[in-house]
Scaffold this active site. Sequence first.
Site, PDB file in Angstrom:
ATOM      1  N   LYS A  44      58.192  52.823  -7.699  1.00  0.00           N
ATOM      2  CA  LYS A  44      57.195  51.789  -7.955  1.00  0.00           C
ATOM      3  C   LYS A  44      56.486  51.298  -6.697  1.00  0.00           C
ATOM      4  O   LYS A  44      55.356  50.798  -6.753  1.00  0.00           O
ATOM      5  CB  LYS A  44      57.840  50.604  -8.666  1.00  0.00           C
ATOM      6  N   THR A  67      52.423  39.584 -11.642  1.00  0.00           N
ATOM      7  CA  THR A  67      52.668  40.724 -12.509  1.00  0.00           C
ATOM      8  C   THR A  67      53.759  40.388 -13.500  1.00  0.00           C
ATOM      9  O   THR A  67      54.416  39.349 -13.392  1.00  0.00           O
ATOM     10  CB  THR A  67      53.069  41.978 -11.697  1.00  0.00           C
ATOM     11  N   SER A  87      60.223  44.122 -15.568  1.00  0.00           N
ATOM     12  CA  SER A  87      61.668  44.009 -15.798  1.00  0.00           C
ATOM     13  C   SER A  87      62.442  44.173 -14.497  1.00  0.00           C
ATOM     14  O   SER A  87      63.665  44.072 -14.489  1.00  0.00           O
ATOM     15  CB  SER A  87      62.132  45.054 -16.812  1.00  0.00           C
ATOM     16  N   ASN A 125      61.713  46.651 -11.345  1.00  0.00           N
ATOM     17  CA  ASN A 125      61.362  47.611 -10.298  1.00  0.00           C
ATOM     18  C   ASN A 125      59.945  47.405  -9.761  1.00  0.00           C
ATOM     19  O   ASN A 125      59.725  47.389  -8.549  1.00  0.00           O
ATOM     20  CB  ASN A 125      61.529  49.037 -10.811  1.00  0.00           C
ATOM     21  N   ASP A 177      58.292  75.705 -12.128  1.00  0.00           N
ATOM     22  CA  ASP A 177      57.995  75.977 -13.544  1.00  0.00           C
ATOM     23  C   ASP A 177      57.704  74.717 -14.335  1.00  0.00           C
ATOM     24  O   ASP A 177      56.791  74.683 -15.175  1.00  0.00           O
ATOM     25  CB  ASP A 177      59.186  76.704 -14.201  1.00  0.00           C
ATOM     26  N   GLY A 233      52.770  55.262 -16.188  1.00  0.00           N
ATOM     27  CA  GLY A 233      52.148  55.392 -14.871  1.00  0.00           C
ATOM     28  C   GLY A 233      52.640  56.589 -14.092  1.00  0.00           C
ATOM     29  O   GLY A 233      51.852  57.363 -13.540  1.00  0.00           O
TER      30      GLY A 233
END
Length: 241
Positions: free
Chosen positions: A51, A73, A76, A78, A170, A180
């Site tokens: 984050k 903001t 929860s 992070n 791959d 995000g």
Amino acid sequence: MISILDIKDAFDRISGHIHKTPILSSKTIDRLVGAEVLFKCENLQKTGSFKIRGATNAVKQLSTSQLSNGIVTVSSGNHGAALSMAGTRINTPVTVIMPSNTSKIKIENVKRSGGSIVWCEPNQRSREQTLEKVVSDTGAVVVHPYNDARVIAGQGTAGLEIVSDYPDIDAIITPVSGGGLLSGTLLSAKYTNPKIKVYGAEPLEADDTFRSLQEGKIVPNKTTNTICDGLRAQVGSITFP
């Protein structure tokens, strides 16, 4: 639309403020899975998660006038900790609206990073109402945890580091909550090598992104019954497309 240039610009903008986290392997897990598995260790990132990438990229693009009343903001934990650190670096106060049932370790992480906490009830309506009140009372600028192009570009730098080191990988699996990190990873991977498969992983009982992709429109979470508190958010109007 966010481009690979936005992500590369974000990388240049934040590189002095984040770790380039290691990509590690485990032969034991390789044997269990029957494939070569690599781990992008964002748990070793500053504030303990990816984050800080998006938060730093967003904050560094805010003007002096936007920052004059602080930053706010909803998180929860992070994103709140990351945004608190990014704001503290430029001496700007950060208010984090947190659910009342947030884990103690995430609360302490926000405080340690310099943020101030305002509590709300653990539901979307309370979060939105509390955010509106803080903005109305203070004039603080909102930096959304995921539904923000600057945040998405910042999170995309984690994927950029992966494909820079492993351009022929791959597949990449990334957790998805608001979307995000998944959006940024998709952009980094597909612009670099369209053949790379990108998977989003979310809890069975917070599977709004899976069902939204199936239905071709955003559908809400039916439940958020999971210990993965960082994966309970609703996919966003910017991240989903």
